[in-house]
Design an enzyme around this catalytic site. Structure first.
Site, PDB file in Angstrom:
ATOM      1  N   GLU A 137     -57.819   1.502 -21.090  1.00 59.99           N
ATOM      2  CA  GLU A 137     -58.355   0.684 -20.719  1.00 59.99           C
ATOM      3  C   GLU A 137     -59.216   0.703 -19.701  1.00 59.99           C
ATOM      4  O   GLU A 137     -60.406  -0.862 -19.644  1.00 59.99           O
ATOM      5  CB  GLU A 137     -57.133  -0.021 -19.695  1.00 59.99           C
ATOM      6  CG  GLU A 137     -55.800  -0.518 -20.964  1.00 59.99           C
ATOM      7  CD  GLU A 137     -55.285  -0.723 -20.422  1.00 59.99           C
ATOM      8  OE1 GLU A 137     -54.041  -2.232 -21.093  1.00 59.99           O
ATOM      9  OE2 GLU A 137     -54.631  -0.535 -19.705  1.00 59.99           O
ATOM     10  N   GLU A 145     -48.438   3.434 -25.547  1.00 61.28           N
ATOM     11  CA  GLU A 145     -47.475   2.241 -24.272  1.00 61.28           C
ATOM     12  C   GLU A 145     -46.524   1.960 -25.665  1.00 61.28           C
ATOM     13  O   GLU A 145     -45.364   1.639 -24.954  1.00 61.28           O
ATOM     14  CB  GLU A 145     -48.353   0.882 -24.126  1.00 61.28           C
ATOM     15  CG  GLU A 145     -49.068   1.285 -22.606  1.00 61.28           C
ATOM     16  CD  GLU A 145     -50.625   2.038 -22.672  1.00 61.28           C
ATOM     17  OE1 GLU A 145     -51.427   2.157 -21.787  1.00 61.28           O
ATOM     18  OE2 GLU A 145     -51.201   2.235 -24.047  1.00 61.28           O
TER      19      GLU A 145
END
Length: 267
Positions: free
Chosen positions: A118, A138
């Site tokens: 990210e 995640e």
């Protein structure tokens, strides 16, 4: 040759040469980011944003094994709150830093996953070495890759983005290049020199135009095409208005007419 200035603050090392800032994440063993590191990175990128003499930034990490695996789970276990104070720029100093109208290059080596991916997606251009690997794992720890869930489907084909988000699978630099996430793949030895070559190319370009491009791209993301175009043509974006009233805009036209390279002053 431009003067080189180096500084170290905790897990962050900066190197400045001319209008280029190199920011190195150096937090053994894996370059994971905790709240303190995130806040330091945010201050470094804020200072880069606000320094008119700086034009381009390179974000890299120390070592070849890890770029960044994202959030420091050991720090979280020791008390860092996942919704804590990440600092002025949000996670990693970039994701939520307002009005960053200068180009940022990510030089990715080794493992780049979760919040680390990210962070790379928050940069404007990504170069990676052939040993870089990527993932959004995640899903396996029962959390959501929040920034990636917003950004990735807008950067690559929807079904590819959903595959990566829903499975958390690993993919290599070749696949990342194929989907358009990377500008270029290099050898590990060539990664930083290539990033600096690109940074020097951008440093020589028109900073006011770069600023206008970044603001227009950012603000137009949630606008209808015609509304965004009207805002550009009517000079309703601050950076566009500044550009079209600048010495640099006139210099660009004169240089073209005179068949010479322009000399950009950023004003």
């Amino acid at each position: 040759m431009a003067e080189m200035i180096m500084r170290t603050e905790g897990p962050i090392r900066t190197r400045r040469e001319g209008g280029i800032l190199e920011l190195t994440l150096d937090r053994p063993k894996a370059n994971a980011i905790d709240l303190v590191t995130s806040r330091i990175m945010g201050l470094a990128f804020r200072d880069f944003r606000d320094d008119d003499s700086l034009r381009v930034a390179i974000l890299r990490a120390e070592g070849e094994k890890f770029f960044c695996p994202g959030w420091d789970l050991k720090a979280a276990a020791a008390g860092d709150a996942v919704d804590g104070d990440y600092g002025v720029g949000g996670f990693g100093g970039l994701q939520e830093l307002p009005n960053l109208n200068k180009p940022v290059i990510a030089a990715v080596n080794g493992i780049c996953c979760g919040g680390g991916l990210e962070l790379a997606l928050s940069c404007d251009l990504i170069l990676a070495s052939g040993n870089a690997t990527f993932a959004l794992p995640e899903i396996r720890s029962g959390t959501v890759a929040d920034a990636a869930s917003i950004k990735l489907p807008k950067r690559i084909p929807y079904h590819v983005a959903m595959d990566l988000l829903l499975t958390g699978r690993w993919f290599d630099a070749e696949e990342a290049l194929r989907w358009g996430l990377l500008k270029e793949i290099t050898t590990p030895e060539d990664l930083l020199p290539k990033a600096w070559d690109l940074a020097r190319l951008l440093e020589s370009g028109p900073p006011l135009v770069y600023a206008a491009i970044k603001e227009v791209v950012r603000e137009a993301e949630n606008m209808r095409f015609q509304d965004a175009l009207n805002r550009v043509s009517k000079r309703l974006f601050a950076t566009v208005d500044r550009l079209y009233s600048s010495e640099d805009q006139l210099e660009g036209a004169r240089a073209f007419a005179e068949k010479r390279d322009p000399v950009w002053k950023g004003r």
